[in-house]
Motif scaffolding. Sequence first.
Motif, short mmCIF file in Angstrom:
data_model
loop_
_atom_site.label_atom_id
_atom_site.label_comp_id
_atom_site.label_asym_id
_atom_site.label_seq_id
_atom_site.Cartn_x
_atom_site.Cartn_y
_atom_site.Cartn_z
N ASP A 1 0.82 -1.22 0.09
CA ASP A 1 -0.12 -0.06 0.15
C ASP A 1 0.77 1.27 0.08
O ASP A 1 1.36 1.65 1.06
N GLU A 2 1.20 1.86 -1.16
CA GLU A 2 1.87 3.03 -1.26
C GLU A 2 1.73 4.20 -0.56
O GLU A 2 2.30 4.65 0.29
N GLU A 3 0.24 4.54 -0.34
CA GLU A 3 -0.26 5.82 0.28
C GLU A 3 0.05 5.49 1.73
O GLU A 3 0.19 6.39 2.52
N ALA A 4 -0.25 4.31 2.11
CA ALA A 4 -0.32 3.87 3.69
C ALA A 4 1.15 4.06 4.24
O ALA A 4 1.66 4.43 5.26
N ALA A 5 2.18 3.40 3.21
CA ALA A 5 3.62 3.45 3.51
C ALA A 5 4.04 5.14 3.51
O ALA A 5 4.99 5.22 4.51
N ARG A 6 3.72 5.81 2.71
CA ARG A 6 4.06 7.26 2.59
C ARG A 6 3.44 7.99 3.90
O ARG A 6 4.21 8.58 4.65
N GLN A 7 2.16 7.69 4.35
CA GLN A 7 1.63 8.08 5.53
C GLN A 7 2.43 7.68 6.78
O GLN A 7 2.68 8.48 7.71
N ALA A 8 2.83 6.40 6.86
CA ALA A 8 3.52 5.87 8.00
C ALA A 8 4.81 6.62 7.89
O ALA A 8 5.28 6.79 9.08
N MET A 9 5.42 6.71 6.95
CA MET A 9 6.68 7.45 7.01
C MET A 9 6.83 8.75 7.25
O MET A 9 7.67 9.25 8.24
N SER A 10 5.81 9.47 6.97
CA SER A 10 5.45 10.83 7.19
C SER A 10 5.17 10.96 8.82
O SER A 10 5.94 11.93 9.28
N ARG A 11 4.41 10.21 9.35
CA ARG A 11 4.26 10.09 10.70
C ARG A 11 5.73 10.07 11.53
O ARG A 11 5.71 10.68 12.37
N HIS A 12 6.45 9.06 11.05
CA HIS A 12 7.55 8.71 11.84
C HIS A 12 8.53 9.94 11.82
O HIS A 12 9.11 10.24 12.75
N LEU A 13 8.38 10.68 10.45
CA LEU A 13 9.37 11.70 10.48
C LEU A 13 9.02 12.82 11.20
O LEU A 13 9.70 13.64 11.81
N ASP A 14 7.64 12.98 11.41
CA ASP A 14 6.98 14.09 12.25
C ASP A 14 7.23 13.73 13.68
O ASP A 14 7.68 14.99 14.35
N GLU A 15 7.23 12.67 14.04
CA GLU A 15 7.59 12.24 15.64
C GLU A 15 8.95 12.64 15.72
O GLU A 15 9.62 12.88 16.83
N SER A 16 9.90 12.03 14.80
CA SER A 16 11.36 12.10 14.94
C SER A 16 11.61 13.85 14.87
O SER A 16 12.55 13.97 15.73
N ARG A 17 11.04 14.46 14.17
CA ARG A 17 11.37 15.96 14.47
C ARG A 17 11.06 16.37 15.77
O ARG A 17 11.74 17.09 16.29
N ARG A 18 9.88 15.81 16.21
CA ARG A 18 9.36 16.40 17.32
C ARG A 18 10.68 15.98 18.76
O ARG A 18 10.77 16.83 19.62
N ARG A 19 10.83 14.85 18.65
CA ARG A 19 11.78 14.28 19.59
C ARG A 19 13.02 14.84 19.44
O ARG A 19 13.57 15.42 20.42
N ALA A 20 13.46 15.34 18.16
CA ALA A 20 14.89 16.02 18.13
C ALA A 20 14.67 17.36 18.52
O ALA A 20 15.58 18.08 19.23
N GLU A 21 13.49 18.01 18.33
CA GLU A 21 13.44 19.40 18.94
C GLU A 21 13.51 19.35 20.28
O GLU A 21 14.06 20.48 20.97
N ALA A 22 12.80 18.49 20.96
CA ALA A 22 12.69 18.38 22.41
C ALA A 22 13.80 18.20 23.10
O ALA A 22 14.28 18.67 24.04
N SER A 23 14.84 17.43 22.29
CA SER A 23 16.38 17.09 22.63
C SER A 23 17.07 18.31 22.66
O SER A 23 17.84 18.59 23.35
N LEU A 24 16.93 18.94 21.61
CA LEU A 24 17.65 20.35 21.42
C LEU A 24 17.36 21.22 22.29
O LEU A 24 18.19 21.91 22.97
N ALA A 25 15.98 21.31 22.71
CA ALA A 25 15.58 22.39 23.55
C ALA A 25 16.14 21.96 25.03
O ALA A 25 16.29 23.11 25.69
N ARG A 26 16.48 20.93 25.42
CA ARG A 26 16.88 20.52 26.69
C ARG A 26 18.45 21.04 26.71
O ARG A 26 18.88 21.00 27.89
N MET A 27 19.01 20.87 25.62
CA MET A 27 20.61 21.38 25.69
C MET A 27 20.74 22.85 25.40
O MET A 27 21.80 23.21 25.79
N GLU A 28 19.52 23.77 25.23
CA GLU A 28 19.73 25.13 24.99
C GLU A 28 19.79 25.81 26.32
O GLU A 28 19.33 25.24 27.45
#
Length: 222
Positions: free
Chosen positions: A195-222
């Motif tokens: 399922d191409e659409e589901a795969a793209r959406q799953a990857m998009s959700r993963h990257l959105d969550e990855s960005r959220r985690r990265a921003e939170a990690s960066l904020a803790r170091m600032e």
Amino acid sequence: MTERKKFTLEFSLSREIAGILRDRILHGEYGIGEQLKENRIAGELRVSRTPVREAFKILEDEGLVEYRKNRGCFAQGITRQDLEDIYAVRKALEGLAVEWACRHMTPDYVQRLTDHCDLMDFYAGREDAPQVLELNEGFHDIIYEAAGSRFMARVLRSYKGYIRMNRRNVFYEEKNLREISSEHKAIRDALAAGDEEAARQAMSRHLDESRRRAEASLARME
């Protein structure tokens, strides 16, 4: 000792020193803009200045160190703008990669992805962040391979170093490991279903969550 063996040992030492300095920069031990003093680092690590200088070059290629003429090397780290750029590029390219991979998915690729997911679950349960990091990279590499495009592979490799730097910082947060494992299983399931659409959406959700985690990690170091 032959010249070749000497070169190999010096190169290995430079990479080891680069790894030490990389972790310090990513964990905020060196602030952005802080000068990295060659003599001090060489003395601290009990090595000559040559492998430290070579380590600086490795980190400069990765964008973690900036060389300023007649002034020396300065830590760069990852800024908020860097994160925005990294994830904008990742969503565009990895969304396309997972879509193409879906078209070329085989039972062998599905099994390899499943094996990585199972091991990721196992090591997440043991809070073994380095192993989960390694498996995470392998999971994405399988997708890049399955996409079947040499050009795509070259483009993805060109920014893989930045992805690795970002992942390394986030993966040290043990509480993120199970979330990351679950997100990869959703991507695997969509690919296995073709399922191409589901795969793209799953990857998009993963990257959105990855960005959220990265921003939170960066904020803790600032």
